[in-house]
Design a protein around this motif. Structure first.
Motif, PDB file in Angstrom:
ATOM      1  N   THR A 180      23.157  65.084 -14.090  1.00 31.78           N
ATOM      2  CA  THR A 180      23.802  66.021 -15.001  1.00 31.78           C
ATOM      3  C   THR A 180      23.082  66.070 -16.341  1.00 31.78           C
ATOM      4  N   SER A 210      32.592  62.746 -11.496  1.00 33.41           N
ATOM      5  CA  SER A 210      33.896  62.916 -12.122  1.00 33.41           C
ATOM      6  C   SER A 210      34.158  64.408 -12.239  1.00 33.41           C
ATOM      7  N   GLY A 221      32.291  68.272 -15.359  1.00 37.10           N
ATOM      8  CA  GLY A 221      32.503  66.833 -15.388  1.00 37.10           C
ATOM      9  C   GLY A 221      31.179  66.112 -15.395  1.00 37.10           C
ATOM     10  N   TYR A 222      30.907  65.380 -14.303  1.00 38.89           N
ATOM     11  CA  TYR A 222      29.653  64.632 -14.223  1.00 38.89           C
ATOM     12  C   TYR A 222      29.268  64.443 -12.761  1.00 38.89           C
ATOM     13  N   ARG A 234      29.012  64.134 -19.819  1.00 37.58           N
ATOM     14  CA  ARG A 234      29.854  65.122 -19.168  1.00 37.58           C
ATOM     15  C   ARG A 234      29.518  66.504 -19.679  1.00 37.58           C
TER      16      ARG A 234
END
Length: 243
Positions: free
Chosen positions: A138, A106, A183-184, A175
Motif C-alpha cells: 500500500t 485491514s 485501509g491497508y 493506511r
C-alpha cells in the motif's frame, strides 16, 4: 484484499472473475480494470510461493486514539510457510526457504498504529534471518505491485529475526482510501526465489476408495478456477474480437 486472501488461502480452490480483471462492458479483454496488475501478480505469485501450512490471526492494535470502534482495531495476517513446512516449527528444506508468503490487511481507512504498536508475523523456523520483499504494498496514492526482486527499492526490503519473525511498526503500516485500497494491504515474499520457481503440487493418479470426490491436500490447493466471461460483454463485430 479479498483476492490476496483467497488466492493464498489453504484448503481452497479460488475462483477469479473476468469482470475483476477487465471491465465488464466493451469487447473481451479490451480494457483492464484498476485491479488487473495486482490480481495478475497474485496469480503468478500463487504458482511461485503458495504452499505448505497456514496460520491466520487478527492482531489488535491500540491505535492513536482516532479509531472509535474496537472492531476496527484488528489487522488480519495470514502466513503460508512453504512446501514441507506445515507449521511454524518445521525446518522444511532448501525449497521451503524461498517459498511461503505473508498477507497483511485491514479494511479500516482510518487505521493508524501508535508508536508502541507492532504487527509481528511468524514466518516460521525455516525462514530465520531471511530477506523479504513486498509483492503488493500500500502506498498513499494506491497499490504498488512488484513482480521481481530487482523492481523493489532497497529501502523496502525487510528481514526476519533469529526467531523467523517479520516485525512492522507504525512507520510501515500506511493506511489509505482510494479506488485500489481502503485501509491497508501488503503481501511479502522471500527474496532470491528463482524466476521459474513452482510451489504447486501435482495431482496424483492413485485411485481411492474412501467415497470422497475431492480430497483437501496440496494438489487440490494448487488448482484455480477462472470464470472467463461476463453477461455484460459487447457482441463481437469481427473475428478478432471473439473469445
Amino acid at each position: 484484499s479479498t483476492y490476496a486472501m483467497i488466492l493464498t488461502n489453504k484448503d481452497t480452490v479460488p475462483r477469479v472473475y473476468y469482470g475483476d480483471l477487465y471491465t465488464d462492458d466493451g469487447q473481451y479483454m479490451a480494457n483492464k480494470s484498476p485491479y488487473y496488475d495486482s490480481i495478475d501478480n497474485l496469480l503468478k505469485s500463487r504458482i511461485k510461493y503458495v504452499a505448505g501450512g497456514q496460520s491466520m490471526s487478527i492482531q489488535y492494535v491500540q491505535g492513536d486514539g482516532s479509531m472509535a470502534k474496537d472492531s476496527y482495531r484488528g489487522v488480519l495476517t495470514s502466513v503460508r510457510y512453504g512446501k514441507d513446512a506445515m507449521n511454524e516449527k518445521d525446518q522444511g528444506t532448501q525449497e521451503t526457504r524461498t517459498e511461503g508468503l505473508a498477507v497483511i490487511e485491514s479494511n479500516n481507512p482510518d487505521l493508524k498504529l501508535s508508536s508502541s504498536d507492532q504487527i509481528v508475523i511468524n514466518m516460521g523456523a525455516a525462514h530465520k534471518n531471511q530477506a523479504y520483499r513486498p509483492m503488493l504494498l500500500t502506498k498513499t496514492n494506491g497499490l504498488a505491485s512488484y513482480q521481481s526482486d530487482e523492481s523493489v527499492p532497497v529501502n523496502e526490503i525487510r528481514y526476519t529475526n533469529a526467531d523467523g519473525q517479520l516485525i512492522f511498526t507504525s512507520e510501515d503500516i500506511i493506511r489509505t482510501a482510494n479506488p485500489q485500497v481502503s485501509g491497508y494491504l501488503a503481501v511479502w515474499v522471500p527474496v532470491d526465489a528463482k524466476d521459474m520457481q513452482d510451489a504447486r503440487s501435482q495431482s496424483s493418479d492413485q485411485s481411492t476408495n474412501d467415497g470422497q470426490t475431492l480430497h483437501s491436500n496440496a494438489a487440490l490447493d494448487s488448482q484455480v478456477i477462472y470464470e472467463s466471461f461476463s453477461n455484460f460483454q459487447s457482441l463481437p463485430t469481427k473475428t478478432s474480437e471473439y473469445t
